[in-house]
Design an enzyme around this catalytic site. Sequence first.
Site, PDB file in Angstrom:
ATOM      1  CG  PHE A 195       6.650   0.258  -6.110  1.00 21.89           C
ATOM      2  CD1 PHE A 195       5.716  -0.754  -6.276  1.00 21.89           C
ATOM      3  CD2 PHE A 195       7.757   0.286  -6.944  1.00 21.89           C
ATOM      4  CE1 PHE A 195       5.888  -1.732  -7.254  1.00 21.89           C
ATOM      5  CE2 PHE A 195       7.945  -0.687  -7.920  1.00 21.89           C
ATOM      6  CZ  PHE A 195       7.008  -1.700  -8.076  1.00 21.89           C
ATOM      7  CG  LEU A 196       5.726   7.250  -5.844  1.00 22.73           C
ATOM      8  CD1 LEU A 196       5.541   8.576  -6.573  1.00 22.73           C
ATOM      9  CD2 LEU A 196       7.122   7.152  -5.251  1.00 22.73           C
TER      10      LEU A 196
ATOM     11  CD  GLU B 191      -3.169   9.171  -2.255  1.00 23.05           C
ATOM     12  OE1 GLU B 191      -3.770   9.895  -1.464  1.00 23.05           O
ATOM     13  OE2 GLU B 191      -3.711   8.592  -3.204  1.00 23.05           O
TER      14      GLU B 191
ATOM     15  CE  LYS C  75       1.216   0.284  -8.021  1.00 25.97           C
ATOM     16  NZ  LYS C  75       1.411   1.667  -7.917  1.00 25.97           N
TER      17      LYS C  75
ATOM     18  CB  ALA D 105      -6.759  -5.270  13.056  1.00 23.73           C
ATOM     19  N   GLY D 106      -8.443  -2.998  11.720  1.00 16.94           N
ATOM     20  CA  GLY D 106      -9.358  -1.869  11.905  1.00 16.94           C
ATOM     21  C   GLY D 106     -10.376  -1.785  10.793  1.00 16.94           C
TER      22      GLY D 106
ATOM     23  CB  CYS E 255      -3.481   2.387  -4.738  1.00 12.97           C
ATOM     24  SG  CYS E 255      -2.771   3.813  -5.558  1.00 12.97           S
TER      25      CYS E 255
ATOM     26  CE  LYS F 243      -6.497   3.138  -9.504  1.00  8.87           C
ATOM     27  NZ  LYS F 243      -5.425   2.457 -10.213  1.00  8.87           N
TER      28      LYS F 243
ATOM     29  NE  ARG G  20      -8.395   9.722  -5.580  1.00 12.12           N
ATOM     30  CZ  ARG G  20      -7.396   9.689  -6.440  1.00 12.12           C
ATOM     31  NH1 ARG G  20      -7.641   9.607  -7.723  1.00 12.12           N
ATOM     32  NH2 ARG G  20      -6.147   9.737  -6.028  1.00 12.12           N
TER      33      ARG G  20
HETATM   34  C1  UDX Z   1      -0.416   2.090  -1.783  1.00 13.50           C
HETATM   35  C2  UDX Z   1       0.931   1.359  -1.768  1.00 13.50           C
HETATM   36  O1  UDX Z   1       1.407   1.245  -0.413  1.00 13.50           O
HETATM   37  C3  UDX Z   1       1.939   2.077  -2.651  1.00 13.50           C
HETATM   38  O2  UDX Z   1       3.155   1.333  -2.710  1.00 13.50           O
HETATM   39  C4  UDX Z   1       1.334   2.199  -4.054  1.00 13.50           C
HETATM   40  O3  UDX Z   1       2.198   2.872  -4.933  1.00 13.50           O
HETATM   41  C5  UDX Z   1       0.012   2.922  -3.998  1.00 13.50           C
HETATM   42  O4  UDX Z   1      -0.863   2.229  -3.110  1.00 13.50           O
HETATM   43  P1  UDX Z   1      -1.438   4.262  -0.606  1.00 13.50           P
HETATM   44  O5  UDX Z   1      -2.695   3.986  -1.366  1.00 13.50           O
HETATM   45  O6  UDX Z   1      -0.916   5.653  -0.553  1.00 13.50           O
HETATM   46  O7  UDX Z   1      -0.233   3.372  -1.167  1.00 13.50           O
HETATM   47  O8  UDX Z   1      -1.722   3.812   0.904  1.00 13.50           O
HETATM   48  P2  UDX Z   1      -1.105   2.800   1.960  1.00 13.50           P
HETATM   49  O9  UDX Z   1      -0.241   3.520   2.913  1.00 13.50           O
HETATM   50  O10 UDX Z   1      -0.530   1.603   1.330  1.00 13.50           O
HETATM   51  O11 UDX Z   1      -2.453   2.401   2.752  1.00 13.50           O
HETATM   52  C6  UDX Z   1      -3.573   1.859   2.056  1.00 13.50           C
HETATM   53  C7  UDX Z   1      -4.755   1.658   2.971  1.00 13.50           C
HETATM   54  O12 UDX Z   1      -4.537   0.564   3.842  1.00 13.50           O
HETATM   55  C8  UDX Z   1      -5.123   2.836   3.875  1.00 13.50           C
HETATM   56  O13 UDX Z   1      -6.536   2.983   3.865  1.00 13.50           O
HETATM   57  C9  UDX Z   1      -4.635   2.430   5.241  1.00 13.50           C
HETATM   58  O14 UDX Z   1      -5.365   3.033   6.282  1.00 13.50           O
HETATM   59  C10 UDX Z   1      -4.858   0.929   5.173  1.00 13.50           C
HETATM   60  N1  UDX Z   1      -3.983   0.147   6.066  1.00 13.50           N
HETATM   61  C11 UDX Z   1      -2.620   0.181   5.884  1.00 13.50           C
HETATM   62  C12 UDX Z   1      -4.541  -0.650   7.054  1.00 13.50           C
HETATM   63  O15 UDX Z   1      -5.768  -0.711   7.212  1.00 13.50           O
HETATM   64  N2  UDX Z   1      -3.701  -1.401   7.845  1.00 13.50           N
HETATM   65  C13 UDX Z   1      -2.355  -1.385   7.681  1.00 13.50           C
HETATM   66  O16 UDX Z   1      -1.672  -2.104   8.442  1.00 13.50           O
HETATM   67  C14 UDX Z   1      -1.794  -0.573   6.687  1.00 13.50           C
END
Ligand code: UDX
Length: 437
Positions: free
Chosen positions: A142-143, A145, A211, A259-260, A267, A270, A334
Amino acid sequence: MGLVTGACLAEAGHEVICTDIDAERIAKLRAGQVPIYEHHLDQILVSAGNAGKISYTADAGEAIRFGEAIFICVGTPPRPDGSADLSAIDHVAQQIAAEARSSKLVIEKSTVPARTGIELQRALTAYSRGGNGFRVASNPEFLREGTAVEDFFHPDRVVVGVEDHAAAEQLHEIYRPILERKFSCPVHSGKCPDNKAEFLVTTISSAELIKHASNSFLALKISYANAVSDLCEKLGANVEEVTHAMGLDPRIGTQFLRAGLGFGGFCFPKDIQAFISLAATVGVDFEILKAAERVNRQRIDRFLEKISKALWVVKGKRVAILGLAFKANTDDIRFAPALEVMRRLLQEGAEVHACDPQALEKAMNQFPLAHFHEDPYQALQGAHAALICTEWEQYKKLDWEKAGKAMARKLIVDGRNLYSPATLRELGFEYVSFGRE
Ligand code: UDX
């Protein structure tokens, strides 16, 4: 995230050997170079390397024979129909079956659809003609990036999907230093927060489902906030006031309601597709996730509509894109919303000047027609609009008074709601964001 897993397990005291199909990547690691930008990773690779706990080989056979436990961390990219491409896992299964000389615990770390573990077990048995007694487990990661190292050392939960007690014991032993905080975590230099992770033992299919269900739920939450944001715009409400108040209910929580421009990365987009596709294979129409995906795709359209409305004519305008990475603190582009924005603006004939603190190099090759700058003020020079696509801290702190003087028009279209509309307007900017007036 395979390298993070290897590095963190080595830092926790285990003997780790990493292998990759990309021999160049292995050569770089051996030469002390870190092939990805991930906070703290360089530091722990050095300390685990100095302690002799981590090594690298391009010879998969050597790596397979080395360990009692093998973590499979290969990619599972989407196929054209959205389902996960498991060919890399199958390839590794063939290598393990061919190269192993003793019994191994084979652990899926890659995000895979439920029942992959069962297929993996079947494949290992078939490829090895029943030899070696491979056991399979699922241990989803659950990492996030950008904070992957911290997340590894301070997980909320460690989930292990197993078929037998011995596999659960073995995985508990692997995670013991992290569960019991037996060593000083390099992220907090001895001052770690004292939350303890739960060690959850489940079936393999449950672990795989946990997951996909977790990531899809988070993606759903973001799309929900974005749908509320669209409504706020129509009704004259402020999405930040709404989501903040919603989030104070502990059943909802404040996170992942920003929001945005929507979610990107390797992740969420996909995983949500793979989950929809998995559901379809067993006759379940996961409509709610399809809607979340649709809302997310429309974010780009909404952003471009805002840009067009503000600029009137896009063709021939010089626009600055601030942020290319799919989120802050990573160089990963990506499925980054910024790239799609850039692609469409170039198509419309805009002159695009992009900047990003980490992702420039990766983006440059893909967009020969765009201009790239390390310095955001250079990207903003002569721009008719500043488009905020990634929530980098550097951009939050930008001196807009200075930038405004260099811009051809003081217009900001903010895809990440980074600034206070009142402050920017006081500085003389036209300011457009999501779900706020
Ligand atoms: C995610 C999961 O959080 C993690 O637990 C899993 O193992 C891998 O996938 P990650 O892809 O690194 O992690 O990014 P994350 O921080 O979750 O953000 C994902 C996307 O959502 C980003 O594009 C971020 O900008 C967007 N986001 C996040 C929003 O648009 N609004 C939010 O409130 C939070």
